[in-house]
Design a protein around this motif. Structure first.
Motif, PDB file in Angstrom:
ATOM      1  N   MET A   1       0.856  -1.191   0.000  1.00 20.45           N
ATOM      2  CA  MET A   1       0.000   0.000   0.000  1.00 20.45           C
ATOM      3  C   MET A   1       0.889   1.237   0.000  1.00 20.45           C
ATOM      4  SD  MET A   1      -3.078   0.809   2.530  1.00 20.45           S
ATOM      5  CE  MET A   1      -2.859   2.111   3.705  1.00 20.45           C
ATOM      6  N   ALA A   2       0.932   1.936  -1.124  1.00 19.31           N
ATOM      7  CA  ALA A   2       1.866   3.059  -1.268  1.00 19.31           C
ATOM      8  C   ALA A   2       1.145   4.383  -1.050  1.00 19.31           C
ATOM      9  CB  ALA A   2       2.495   3.038  -2.648  1.00 19.31           C
ATOM     10  N   ILE A   3       1.739   5.189  -0.187  1.00 20.14           N
ATOM     11  CA  ILE A   3       1.222   6.532   0.062  1.00 20.14           C
ATOM     12  C   ILE A   3       2.295   7.527  -0.379  1.00 20.14           C
ATOM     13  CG2 ILE A   3       0.314   8.124   1.801  1.00 20.14           C
ATOM     14  CD1 ILE A   3      -1.330   5.603   1.818  1.00 20.14           C
ATOM     15  N   GLU A   4       1.906   8.480  -1.215  1.00 20.31           N
ATOM     16  CA  GLU A   4       2.855   9.513  -1.617  1.00 20.31           C
ATOM     17  C   GLU A   4       2.881  10.604  -0.552  1.00 20.31           C
ATOM     18  OE1 GLU A   4       2.672  11.170  -5.751  1.00 20.31           O
ATOM     19  OE2 GLU A   4       2.637  13.070  -4.645  1.00 20.31           O
ATOM     20  N   VAL A   5       4.082  11.011  -0.168  1.00 18.55           N
ATOM     21  CA  VAL A   5       4.231  12.024   0.876  1.00 18.55           C
ATOM     22  C   VAL A   5       5.049  13.185   0.327  1.00 18.55           C
ATOM     23  CG1 VAL A   5       4.989  12.492   3.229  1.00 18.55           C
ATOM     24  CG2 VAL A   5       4.197  10.200   2.614  1.00 18.55           C
ATOM     25  N   ARG A   6       4.491  14.378   0.403  1.00 12.89           N
ATOM     26  CA  ARG A   6       5.210  15.567  -0.058  1.00 12.89           C
ATOM     27  C   ARG A   6       5.895  16.238   1.127  1.00 12.89           C
ATOM     28  NH1 ARG A   6       0.553  18.360  -3.273  1.00 12.89           N
ATOM     29  NH2 ARG A   6       2.076  20.048  -3.453  1.00 12.89           N
ATOM     30  N   ILE A   7       7.177  16.485   0.943  1.00 15.73           N
ATOM     31  CA  ILE A   7       8.052  16.966   2.011  1.00 15.73           C
ATOM     32  C   ILE A   7       8.404  18.433   1.754  1.00 15.73           C
ATOM     33  CG2 ILE A   7      10.291  16.598   3.141  1.00 15.73           C
ATOM     34  CD1 ILE A   7       8.520  14.181   3.478  1.00 15.73           C
ATOM     35  N   PRO A   8       8.220  19.319   2.733  1.00 14.41           N
ATOM     36  CA  PRO A   8       8.582  20.731   2.508  1.00 14.41           C
ATOM     37  C   PRO A   8      10.099  20.924   2.533  1.00 14.41           C
ATOM     38  CG  PRO A   8       7.901  20.424   4.779  1.00 14.41           C
ATOM     39  CD  PRO A   8       7.718  19.095   4.099  1.00 14.41           C
ATOM     40  N   THR A   9      10.543  22.006   1.920  1.00 16.20           N
ATOM     41  CA  THR A   9      11.984  22.292   1.816  1.00 16.20           C
ATOM     42  C   THR A   9      12.696  22.140   3.156  1.00 16.20           C
ATOM     43  OG1 THR A   9      11.215  23.998   0.290  1.00 16.20           O
ATOM     44  CG2 THR A   9      13.563  23.944   0.769  1.00 16.20           C
ATOM     45  N   VAL A  10      12.063  22.653   4.203  1.00 16.68           N
ATOM     46  CA  VAL A  10      12.717  22.708   5.513  1.00 16.68           C
ATOM     47  C   VAL A  10      12.987  21.306   6.082  1.00 16.68           C
ATOM     48  CG1 VAL A  10      10.514  22.962   6.741  1.00 16.68           C
ATOM     49  CG2 VAL A  10      12.589  23.844   7.791  1.00 16.68           C
ATOM     50  N   LEU A  11      12.306  20.278   5.577  1.00 13.26           N
ATOM     51  CA  LEU A  11      12.519  18.910   6.097  1.00 13.26           C
ATOM     52  C   LEU A  11      13.288  18.022   5.122  1.00 13.26           C
ATOM     53  CD1 LEU A  11       9.073  18.108   7.794  1.00 13.26           C
ATOM     54  CD2 LEU A  11      11.186  18.945   8.843  1.00 13.26           C
ATOM     55  N   ARG A  12      13.697  18.594   3.975  1.00 16.26           N
ATOM     56  CA  ARG A  12      14.353  17.737   2.978  1.00 16.26           C
ATOM     57  C   ARG A  12      15.762  17.336   3.370  1.00 16.26           C
ATOM     58  NH1 ARG A  12      11.861  20.852  -2.320  1.00 16.26           N
ATOM     59  NH2 ARG A  12       9.701  20.514  -1.657  1.00 16.26           N
ATOM     60  N   LYS A  13      16.298  17.988   4.426  1.00 13.94           N
ATOM     61  CA  LYS A  13      17.606  17.544   4.919  1.00 13.94           C
ATOM     62  C   LYS A  13      17.508  16.122   5.472  1.00 13.94           C
ATOM     63  CE  LYS A  13      16.674  20.188   9.139  1.00 13.94           C
ATOM     64  NZ  LYS A  13      16.502  21.625   9.332  1.00 13.94           N
ATOM     65  N   HIS A  14      16.260  15.692   5.770  1.00 16.32           N
ATOM     66  CA  HIS A  14      16.070  14.326   6.280  1.00 16.32           C
ATOM     67  C   HIS A  14      15.762  13.319   5.176  1.00 16.32           C
ATOM     68  CE1 HIS A  14      15.985  16.160  10.207  1.00 16.32           C
ATOM     69  NE2 HIS A  14      14.910  16.873   9.914  1.00 16.32           N
ATOM     70  N   THR A  15      15.569  13.800   3.927  1.00 12.45           N
ATOM     71  CA  THR A  15      15.157  12.900   2.840  1.00 12.45           C
ATOM     72  C   THR A  15      16.123  12.977   1.658  1.00 12.45           C
ATOM     73  OG1 THR A  15      13.712  14.592   1.873  1.00 12.45           O
ATOM     74  CG2 THR A  15      12.692  13.076   3.448  1.00 12.45           C
ATOM     75  N   ASP A  16      17.392  13.263   1.924  1.00 17.03           N
ATOM     76  CA  ASP A  16      18.386  13.407   0.851  1.00 17.03           C
ATOM     77  C   ASP A  16      17.945  14.422  -0.189  1.00 17.03           C
ATOM     78  OD1 ASP A  16      20.291  11.660   1.833  1.00 17.03           O
ATOM     79  OD2 ASP A  16      19.356   9.903   0.890  1.00 17.03           O
ATOM     80  N   GLY A  17      17.225  15.447   0.243  1.00 14.96           N
ATOM     81  CA  GLY A  17      16.822  16.506  -0.672  1.00 14.96           C
ATOM     82  C   GLY A  17      15.569  16.200  -1.475  1.00 14.96           C
ATOM     83  N   GLU A  18      14.967  15.031  -1.263  1.00 17.07           N
ATOM     84  CA  GLU A  18      13.783  14.653  -2.045  1.00 17.07           C
ATOM     85  C   GLU A  18      12.538  15.418  -1.569  1.00 17.07           C
ATOM     86  OE1 GLU A  18      13.581  12.676  -4.701  1.00 17.07           O
ATOM     87  OE2 GLU A  18      15.762  12.423  -4.607  1.00 17.07           O
ATOM     88  N   GLY A  19      11.757  15.943  -2.520  1.00 16.70           N
ATOM     89  CA  GLY A  19      10.515  16.632  -2.186  1.00 16.70           C
ATOM     90  C   GLY A  19       9.317  15.700  -2.131  1.00 16.70           C
ATOM     91  N   LYS A  20       9.495  14.486  -2.665  1.00 14.95           N
ATOM     92  CA  LYS A  20       8.417  13.494  -2.624  1.00 14.95           C
ATOM     93  C   LYS A  20       9.013  12.160  -2.215  1.00 14.95           C
ATOM     94  CE  LYS A  20       5.162  15.127  -6.129  1.00 14.95           C
ATOM     95  NZ  LYS A  20       4.734  14.997  -7.528  1.00 14.95           N
ATOM     96  N   GLY A  25       1.607   2.337   5.382  1.00 17.38           N
ATOM     97  CA  GLY A  25       0.997   2.351   6.702  1.00 17.38           C
ATOM     98  C   GLY A  25      -0.500   2.453   6.562  1.00 17.38           C
ATOM     99  N   SER A  26      -1.226   1.861   7.507  1.00 17.46           N
ATOM    100  CA  SER A  26      -2.686   1.943   7.436  1.00 17.46           C
ATOM    101  C   SER A  26      -3.201   3.146   8.220  1.00 17.46           C
ATOM    102  CB  SER A  26      -3.319   0.650   7.957  1.00 17.46           C
ATOM    103  OG  SER A  26      -2.972   0.477   9.311  1.00 17.46           O
ATOM    104  N   THR A  27      -2.290   3.790   8.973  1.00 15.55           N
ATOM    105  CA  THR A  27      -2.631   5.061   9.631  1.00 15.55           C
ATOM    106  C   THR A  27      -1.460   6.019   9.424  1.00 15.55           C
ATOM    107  OG1 THR A  27      -1.585   4.506  11.730  1.00 15.55           O
ATOM    108  CG2 THR A  27      -3.919   3.882  11.478  1.00 15.55           C
ATOM    109  N   LEU A  28      -1.710   7.298   9.711  1.00 16.51           N
ATOM    110  CA  LEU A  28      -0.649   8.292   9.617  1.00 16.51           C
ATOM    111  C   LEU A  28       0.506   7.936  10.552  1.00 16.51           C
ATOM    112  CD1 LEU A  28      -0.263  10.889   8.010  1.00 16.51           C
ATOM    113  CD2 LEU A  28      -1.207  12.142   9.952  1.00 16.51           C
ATOM    114  N   THR A  81      -2.652  10.922  -0.911  1.00 13.10           N
ATOM    115  CA  THR A  81      -1.506  11.828  -0.899  1.00 13.10           C
ATOM    116  C   THR A  81      -1.451  12.550   0.437  1.00 13.10           C
ATOM    117  OG1 THR A  81      -1.631  12.190  -3.279  1.00 13.10           O
ATOM    118  CG2 THR A  81      -0.442  13.839  -1.995  1.00 13.10           C
ATOM    119  N   VAL A  82      -0.313  12.466   1.072  1.00 12.75           N
ATOM    120  CA  VAL A  82      -0.095  13.174   2.338  1.00 12.75           C
ATOM    121  C   VAL A  82       0.873  14.317   2.061  1.00 12.75           C
ATOM    122  CG1 VAL A  82       0.971  12.976   4.625  1.00 12.75           C
ATOM    123  CG2 VAL A  82      -0.574  11.174   3.796  1.00 12.75           C
ATOM    124  N   SER A  83       0.511  15.520   2.515  1.00 12.50           N
ATOM    125  CA  SER A  83       1.392  16.684   2.345  1.00 12.50           C
ATOM    126  C   SER A  83       1.744  17.240   3.715  1.00 12.50           C
ATOM    127  CB  SER A  83       0.706  17.791   1.539  1.00 12.50           C
ATOM    128  OG  SER A  83       0.261  17.309   0.303  1.00 12.50           O
TER     129      SER A  83
END
Lengths: 91, 314
Positions: A1-20, A25-28, A81-83
């Motif tokens: 079950m794939a959920i797309e998550v959009r990451i704001p600029t300020v948190l991309r230091k935790h995602t190797d710079g990825e914005g998506k 997960g079945s819950t947040l 989609t989770v933003s």
């Protein structure tokens, strides 16, 4: 079950710079656990020690603020989609 | 009877039906706050902020006033402060429309710019730093001043209830939270079944250029307990609804009107609002102050929205 998550600029230091990123997960709460396992520091940035969303973080499920749905226990479905956005004001 | 001066001409704005855009089974109405003296809902707020400060003795002839604003509050404060001899300084993010800066200059306002990447939060930060260094400056601070929601509790909401006593839902943009908190409270007292929805602008990445999450800001006047939902709207959806409003209903409004309208159309759903519900959407301002952004220009709407997404349009 794939959920797309959009990451704001300020948190991309935790995602190797990825914005998506994609997670599962079945819950947040489960989704954030999944993402936190693969992205150093992301879980702490989103969820406080009380288990609730950080005060200055807004999370939207298909554009709806989850604080008015089920909060951190909001159920998720395949294709959702989770933003994540920082709290900002206007006026 | 004529108004004594411009400050007495605030409010009393039209509530108009949107027969062409209302989905089957629902009735949408738009509260046209652009009909206020300086063209926005902020005239109500500015009048209340200044009156409260005068009552408490914080303002007198020659006082200096400072306010962080993305524009409309500054223009509204300027129109009240200029004739009274209060010297106004506004802290404005760099990425606000040119029209707002020109209007503030016309009123003799000193403009201090805050970084585009910090959005309105940056304007708040800079204004607080300036106020801390200068105890003689009076900062009304719309984000934390109870006079802001009070203006809507005492004027905006009663006007709507007078025109439409059986209103079933309210949709307004979320900026300071003043409209939603003040009008929402009044509506819930009138009828706890009235639903209150917030339309939150979603900008492009550059507007969320905070260095860390702790630079986030939740306005102290926002009371989320009156809200039934909060829905974000990106620049494209907001712009499409704003442009539809012109062609379908003949109303030329600012982009944040489109954002609120998009949310209203979304909640017209029997799972959220019973059929027959009358929904009031607050239009905070008209479209003239956004002409320079290209929002209304001919051409590809998606491309225009992409450019607009870096400008503070709410």
């Amino acid at each position: 079950m794939a959920i797309e998550v959009r990451i704001p600029t300020v948190l991309r230091k935790h995602t190797d710079g990825e914005g998506k990123v994609s997670g599962e997960g079945s819950t947040l709460a489960e989704l954030f656990d999944d993402l936190g396992g693969r992205n150093q520091g992301l879980h702490q940035a989103l969820v406080g020690s009380d288990g609730q969303l950080h005060r200055f973080i807004n999370v939207y499920l298909n554009d709806e603020d989850v604080r008015f749905l089920g909060g951190i226990q909001t159920p998720l479905q395949d294709g959702d989609t989770v933003s994540i956005l920082p709290a900002v004001a206007g006026g | 009877m004529p108004a004594r001066d411009i400050s007495q001409a605030v409010g009393g704005t039209p509530l108009v039906g949107l027969p062409s855009m209302s989905p089957p089974g629902y009735s949408l109405y738009l509260k046209l706050e652009g009909h206020n003296p300086t063209g926005s809902v902020k005239d109500r707020v500015a009048a209340y902020l200044i009156a409260a400060a005068e009552r408490s003795g914080k303002l007198h002839q020659g006082s200096r006033v400072l306010e962080p604003t993305s524009g409309n509050t500054g223009i509204a404060l300027a129109a009240i402060c200029a004739p009274k001899g209060y010297k106004l300084t506004c802290v404005l993010p760099e990425n606000t429309s040119q029209e707002r800066r020109v209007l503030l200059s016309l009123y003799g306002v000193d403009i201090v710019s805050s970084p585009a990447g910090e959005g309105s939060n940056g304007a708040v930060r800079v204004a607080r730093e300036m106020a801390a260094d200068d105890p003689d400056l009076y900062m009304p601070f719309q984000y934390g001043n109870p006079a802001n929601p009070q203006a809507h509790y005492e004027t905006t909401a009663p006007e709507i209830l007078r025109d439409l006593p059986d209103v079933g839902a309210l949709v307004a943009g979320l900026g300071t939270g003043g409209t939603l908190t003040g009008a929402g409270r009044r509506f819930k007292e009138h009828d706890p079944q009235i639903r209150i929805f917030a339309a939150e602008p979603e900008y492009g990445d550059l507007v969320y250029g905070l260095r860390n999450i702790d630079e986030g800001f939740v306005p102290p006047v926002l009371d989320t307990s009156v809200l039934d939902g909060r829905i974000k709207v990106d620049s494209l959806k907001a712009l499409r609804a704003t442009r539809d409003l012109a062609t379908a209903e003949g109303i030329f409004a600012g982009v944040s009107t489109g954002a609120a309208l998009a949310v209203a159309l979304r909640v017209c759903d029997p799972r959220r609002l019973p059929e027959g519900t009358k929904i009031v959407v607050v239009s905070p301002d008209g479209g003239f102050k956004y002409l320079s952004t290209g929002a209304y220009a001919p051409g590809d709407v998606a491309g225009i929205a992409e450019g607009l997404s870096q400008t503070l349009w709410a």
